[in-house]
Scaffold this motif. Structure first.
Motif, PDB file in Angstrom:
ATOM      1  N   LEU A   1       0.806  -1.223   0.000  1.00  0.00           N
ATOM      2  CA  LEU A   1       0.000   0.000   0.000  1.00  0.00           C
ATOM      3  C   LEU A   1       0.844   1.281   0.000  1.00  0.00           C
ATOM      4  CD1 LEU A   1      -2.775  -1.055   2.552  1.00  0.00           C
ATOM      5  CD2 LEU A   1      -2.876  -1.129   0.053  1.00  0.00           C
ATOM      6  N   PRO A   2       1.753   1.424  -0.971  1.00  0.00           N
ATOM      7  CA  PRO A   2       2.522   2.672  -1.038  1.00  0.00           C
ATOM      8  C   PRO A   2       1.610   3.847  -1.374  1.00  0.00           C
ATOM      9  CG  PRO A   2       2.875   1.364  -3.019  1.00  0.00           C
ATOM     10  CD  PRO A   2       2.085   0.503  -2.080  1.00  0.00           C
ATOM     11  N   SER A   3       1.881   4.977  -0.758  1.00  0.00           N
ATOM     12  CA  SER A   3       0.991   6.131  -0.931  1.00  0.00           C
ATOM     13  C   SER A   3       1.025   6.689  -2.342  1.00  0.00           C
ATOM     14  CB  SER A   3       1.383   7.234   0.067  1.00  0.00           C
ATOM     15  OG  SER A   3       2.722   7.659  -0.157  1.00  0.00           O
ATOM     16  N   TYR A   4       2.078   6.415  -3.093  1.00  0.00           N
ATOM     17  CA  TYR A   4       2.170   6.964  -4.449  1.00  0.00           C
ATOM     18  C   TYR A   4       1.307   6.212  -5.459  1.00  0.00           C
ATOM     19  CZ  TYR A   4       5.694   3.238  -4.838  1.00  0.00           C
ATOM     20  OH  TYR A   4       6.349   2.044  -4.809  1.00  0.00           O
ATOM     21  N   ILE A   5       0.803   5.030  -5.091  1.00  0.00           N
ATOM     22  CA  ILE A   5      -0.155   4.325  -5.952  1.00  0.00           C
ATOM     23  C   ILE A   5      -1.530   4.912  -5.680  1.00  0.00           C
ATOM     24  CG2 ILE A   5      -1.215   2.134  -6.570  1.00  0.00           C
ATOM     25  CD1 ILE A   5       1.694   2.285  -7.379  1.00  0.00           C
ATOM     26  N   ARG A   6      -2.011   5.730  -6.613  1.00  0.00           N
ATOM     27  CA  ARG A   6      -3.254   6.474  -6.382  1.00  0.00           C
ATOM     28  C   ARG A   6      -4.505   5.658  -6.657  1.00  0.00           C
ATOM     29  NH1 ARG A   6      -2.815  11.889  -5.362  1.00  0.00           N
ATOM     30  NH2 ARG A   6      -0.726  12.318  -4.568  1.00  0.00           N
ATOM     31  N   CYS A   7      -4.440   4.751  -7.630  1.00  0.00           N
ATOM     32  CA  CYS A   7      -5.585   3.882  -7.897  1.00  0.00           C
ATOM     33  C   CYS A   7      -5.125   2.705  -8.750  1.00  0.00           C
ATOM     34  CB  CYS A   7      -6.744   4.621  -8.557  1.00  0.00           C
ATOM     35  SG  CYS A   7      -6.410   5.311 -10.191  1.00  0.00           S
ATOM     36  N   LEU A   8      -5.970   1.678  -8.794  1.00  0.00           N
ATOM     37  CA  LEU A   8      -5.690   0.455  -9.531  1.00  0.00           C
ATOM     38  C   LEU A   8      -6.827   0.177 -10.506  1.00  0.00           C
ATOM     39  CD1 LEU A   8      -4.666  -1.829  -6.510  1.00  0.00           C
ATOM     40  CD2 LEU A   8      -3.125  -0.519  -7.992  1.00  0.00           C
ATOM     41  N   VAL A   9      -6.460  -0.389 -11.658  1.00  0.00           N
ATOM     42  CA  VAL A   9      -7.447  -0.808 -12.650  1.00  0.00           C
ATOM     43  C   VAL A   9      -7.160  -2.263 -13.001  1.00  0.00           C
ATOM     44  CG1 VAL A   9      -8.324  -0.473 -15.001  1.00  0.00           C
ATOM     45  CG2 VAL A   9      -7.674   1.518 -13.608  1.00  0.00           C
ATOM     46  N   ALA A  10      -8.200  -3.090 -13.051  1.00  0.00           N
ATOM     47  CA  ALA A  10      -8.039  -4.493 -13.421  1.00  0.00           C
ATOM     48  C   ALA A  10      -9.068  -4.834 -14.503  1.00  0.00           C
ATOM     49  CB  ALA A  10      -8.229  -5.392 -12.206  1.00  0.00           C
ATOM     50  N   TYR A  11      -8.577  -5.170 -15.694  1.00  0.00           N
ATOM     51  CA  TYR A  11      -9.433  -5.553 -16.816  1.00  0.00           C
ATOM     52  C   TYR A  11      -9.408  -7.073 -16.977  1.00  0.00           C
ATOM     53  CZ  TYR A  11     -10.781  -1.137 -19.140  1.00  0.00           C
ATOM     54  OH  TYR A  11     -11.360   0.063 -19.467  1.00  0.00           O
ATOM     55  N   TYR A  12     -10.592  -7.694 -16.823  1.00  0.00           N
ATOM     56  CA  TYR A  12     -10.760  -9.154 -16.942  1.00  0.00           C
ATOM     57  C   TYR A  12      -9.525  -9.863 -16.379  1.00  0.00           C
ATOM     58  CZ  TYR A  12      -8.747  -7.586 -21.443  1.00  0.00           C
ATOM     59  OH  TYR A  12      -8.012  -6.940 -22.408  1.00  0.00           O
ATOM     60  N   SER A  13      -9.233  -9.556 -15.116  1.00  0.00           N
ATOM     61  CA  SER A  13      -7.952  -9.943 -14.519  1.00  0.00           C
ATOM     62  C   SER A  13      -8.058 -11.172 -13.632  1.00  0.00           C
ATOM     63  CB  SER A  13      -7.399  -8.783 -13.685  1.00  0.00           C
ATOM     64  OG  SER A  13      -6.954  -7.733 -14.498  1.00  0.00           O
ATOM     65  N   VAL A  14      -6.949 -11.884 -13.544  1.00  0.00           N
ATOM     66  CA  VAL A  14      -6.793 -12.975 -12.594  1.00  0.00           C
ATOM     67  C   VAL A  14      -6.472 -12.354 -11.238  1.00  0.00           C
ATOM     68  CG1 VAL A  14      -5.499 -15.047 -11.998  1.00  0.00           C
ATOM     69  CG2 VAL A  14      -5.964 -14.507 -14.408  1.00  0.00           C
ATOM     70  N   LEU A  15      -7.349 -12.563 -10.258  1.00  0.00           N
ATOM     71  CA  LEU A  15      -7.210 -11.902  -8.969  1.00  0.00           C
ATOM     72  C   LEU A  15      -7.180 -12.873  -7.795  1.00  0.00           C
ATOM     73  CD1 LEU A  15      -9.634  -8.891  -9.591  1.00  0.00           C
ATOM     74  CD2 LEU A  15      -7.120  -8.885  -9.708  1.00  0.00           C
ATOM     75  N   ASP A  16      -7.291 -14.182  -8.088  1.00  0.00           N
ATOM     76  CA  ASP A  16      -7.291 -15.152  -6.998  1.00  0.00           C
ATOM     77  C   ASP A  16      -6.773 -16.493  -7.504  1.00  0.00           C
ATOM     78  OD1 ASP A  16      -7.673 -16.625  -4.727  1.00  0.00           O
ATOM     79  OD2 ASP A  16      -9.856 -16.567  -4.775  1.00  0.00           O
ATOM     80  N   LEU A  17      -5.467 -16.732  -7.377  1.00  0.00           N
ATOM     81  CA  LEU A  17      -4.900 -18.016  -7.784  1.00  0.00           C
ATOM     82  C   LEU A  17      -5.249 -19.126  -6.805  1.00  0.00           C
ATOM     83  CD1 LEU A  17      -1.304 -17.046  -9.003  1.00  0.00           C
ATOM     84  CD2 LEU A  17      -3.298 -17.632 -10.399  1.00  0.00           C
ATOM     85  N   GLN A  18      -5.396 -18.784  -5.545  1.00  0.00           N
ATOM     86  CA  GLN A  18      -5.706 -19.807  -4.544  1.00  0.00           C
ATOM     87  C   GLN A  18      -7.069 -20.438  -4.781  1.00  0.00           C
ATOM     88  OE1 GLN A  18      -4.962 -17.505  -0.807  1.00  0.00           O
ATOM     89  NE2 GLN A  18      -3.866 -19.362  -0.239  1.00  0.00           N
ATOM     90  N   GLY A  19      -8.021 -19.620  -5.188  1.00  0.00           N
ATOM     91  CA  GLY A  19      -9.388 -20.100  -5.307  1.00  0.00           C
ATOM     92  C   GLY A  19      -9.685 -20.803  -6.617  1.00  0.00           C
ATOM     93  N   MET A  20      -8.750 -20.779  -7.568  1.00  0.00           N
ATOM     94  CA  MET A  20      -8.959 -21.446  -8.844  1.00  0.00           C
ATOM     95  C   MET A  20      -8.462 -22.891  -8.758  1.00  0.00           C
ATOM     96  SD  MET A  20      -7.778 -18.399 -11.461  1.00  0.00           S
ATOM     97  CE  MET A  20      -8.473 -19.206 -12.906  1.00  0.00           C
ATOM     98  N   PRO A  21      -8.959 -23.774  -9.623  1.00  0.00           N
ATOM     99  CA  PRO A  21      -8.409 -25.138  -9.652  1.00  0.00           C
ATOM    100  C   PRO A  21      -6.895 -25.078  -9.835  1.00  0.00           C
ATOM    101  CG  PRO A  21     -10.358 -24.976 -11.046  1.00  0.00           C
ATOM    102  CD  PRO A  21     -10.028 -23.573 -10.619  1.00  0.00           C
ATOM    103  N   ARG A  22      -6.179 -25.867  -9.028  1.00  0.00           N
ATOM    104  CA  ARG A  22      -4.718 -25.793  -9.073  1.00  0.00           C
ATOM    105  C   ARG A  22      -4.212 -26.269 -10.420  1.00  0.00           C
ATOM    106  NH1 ARG A  22      -0.292 -25.404  -5.439  1.00  0.00           N
ATOM    107  NH2 ARG A  22       1.591 -26.215  -6.448  1.00  0.00           N
ATOM    108  N   GLN A  23      -3.466 -25.412 -11.098  1.00  0.00           N
ATOM    109  CA  GLN A  23      -2.912 -25.734 -12.400  1.00  0.00           C
ATOM    110  C   GLN A  23      -1.386 -25.670 -12.395  1.00  0.00           C
ATOM    111  OE1 GLN A  23      -4.815 -22.784 -14.835  1.00  0.00           O
ATOM    112  NE2 GLN A  23      -6.746 -23.867 -14.908  1.00  0.00           N
TER     113      GLN A  23
END
Length: 304
Positions: A187-209
């Motif tokens: 959480l660095p203060s210089y990161i003002r916002c994040l954008v995620a387009y059709y992104s992979v956001l949870d590897l743990q919760g997906m079937p292990r590949q």
């Protein structure tokens, strides 16, 4: 029998994430080449534009680090007519993978990232596109170090690049989303916002590949939802673009991320493209795609 043609979005999903499942660390080939799957979309630009964006030129092939005897390159897109000494927020675009290490046309030169960089500049930002080493599961740490070093390079050279080092926006695409994990952890203060387009956001919760050599701890560390769930305050605003026709397991991870953000009362804007494919920003040339990209620009303008 006629051949079955898959939508380009399905192809993009296969090459950008699911194909990692059976991949081992690829061997470096002496001769650069573009495989057939890349040739199908390498020239496709995003479906939204701003006046003058195609006239914006990049400062190309800037070396941001050297790794394993290779020079890692970035391109910089600045607004036309920028005055000397001007400092603007930087939008850093993070591409996905897995990609072969010997591509003739590397991600920053794909038309989608060229047009994203131009769009950012036309909107008044400095657009940054770059290559990182997302070649296989085993190269995740290499890729993360590249992303981290790229951000550090942009900030350390902010004066010469025309960037405000304290106003950085990260825009992740597809499996590039996993590299939002470290910013969400630190959480660095210089990161003002994040954008995620059709992104992979949870590897743990997906079937292990991943192969067994990749630990459960690594999957956790590269799951943005894990870090989001841990932090109760200080998380930057987040824009999520979800493609309704994407892979069910990928969207399930996005949905878990959204629920974690709401549980932690994070500022989050969600745009669901109900009929959108993975890669809707280049594949689905329709009003909904254009509206989502326009809304994304409005979001980052209000949170930089």
């Amino acid at each position: 029998m006629k051949p079955v043609l898959r939508p380009l979005g399905a192809l993009l999903l296969t090459i950008c994430f699911i194909s990692i499942a059976s991949a081992q660390q690829p061997q470096q080939s002496a001769e650069p080449e573009d495989p057939a799957w890349l040739k199908e979309f390498v020239h496709k630009r995003i479906v939204y534009s701003l006046p003058g964006m195609e006239q914006i030129k990049a400062r190309k092939d800037v070396t941001y680090k050297r790794a394993q005897a290779a020079e890692m390159k970035m391109d910089l897109y600045s607004p036309a007519g920028s005055q000397s000494g001007a400092r603007r927020p930087a939008v850093i675009f993070i591409h996905g993978g897995r990609i072969p290490p010997n591509l003739r046309t590397t991600p920053k030169d794909w038309a989608v990232y060229v047009s994203f960089g131009q769009l950012a500049a036309a909107a008044g930002f400095v657009g940054v596109t770059f290559n990182h080493r997302f070649y296989a599961w085993e190269s995740l740490n290499d890729s993360q170090s590249d992303v981290t070093d790229l951000i550090a390079y942009v900030r350390n050279n902010a004066d010469s690049l025309g960037v405000d080092k304290d106003r950085i926006i990260l825009w992740a695409v597809s499996a590039g989303g996993i590299f939002l994990s470290k910013p969400l952890s630190e959480l660095p203060s210089y990161i003002r916002c994040l954008v995620a387009y059709y992104s992979v956001l949870d590897l743990q919760g997906m079937p292990r590949q991943a192969p067994q050599a990749v630990s459960d701890e690594t999957l956790r560390e590269f799951s943005p939802v894990y870090h989001l769930s841990k932090n109760k305050k200080g998380t930057p605003p987040i824009f999520i673009a979800r493609a309704g026709l994407d892979a069910a397991e990928l969207n399930a991870g996005i949905d878990r991320f959204i629920q974690a953000a709401l549980a932690n009362n994070v500022t989050i804007d969600i745009a669901n493209h109900a009929n959108g494919h993975h890669g809707f920003d280049i594949e689905d040339d329709n009003d909904r795609s254009r509206d989502i990209i326009k809304r994304t620009l409005e979001f980052i303008k209000s949170h930089n």
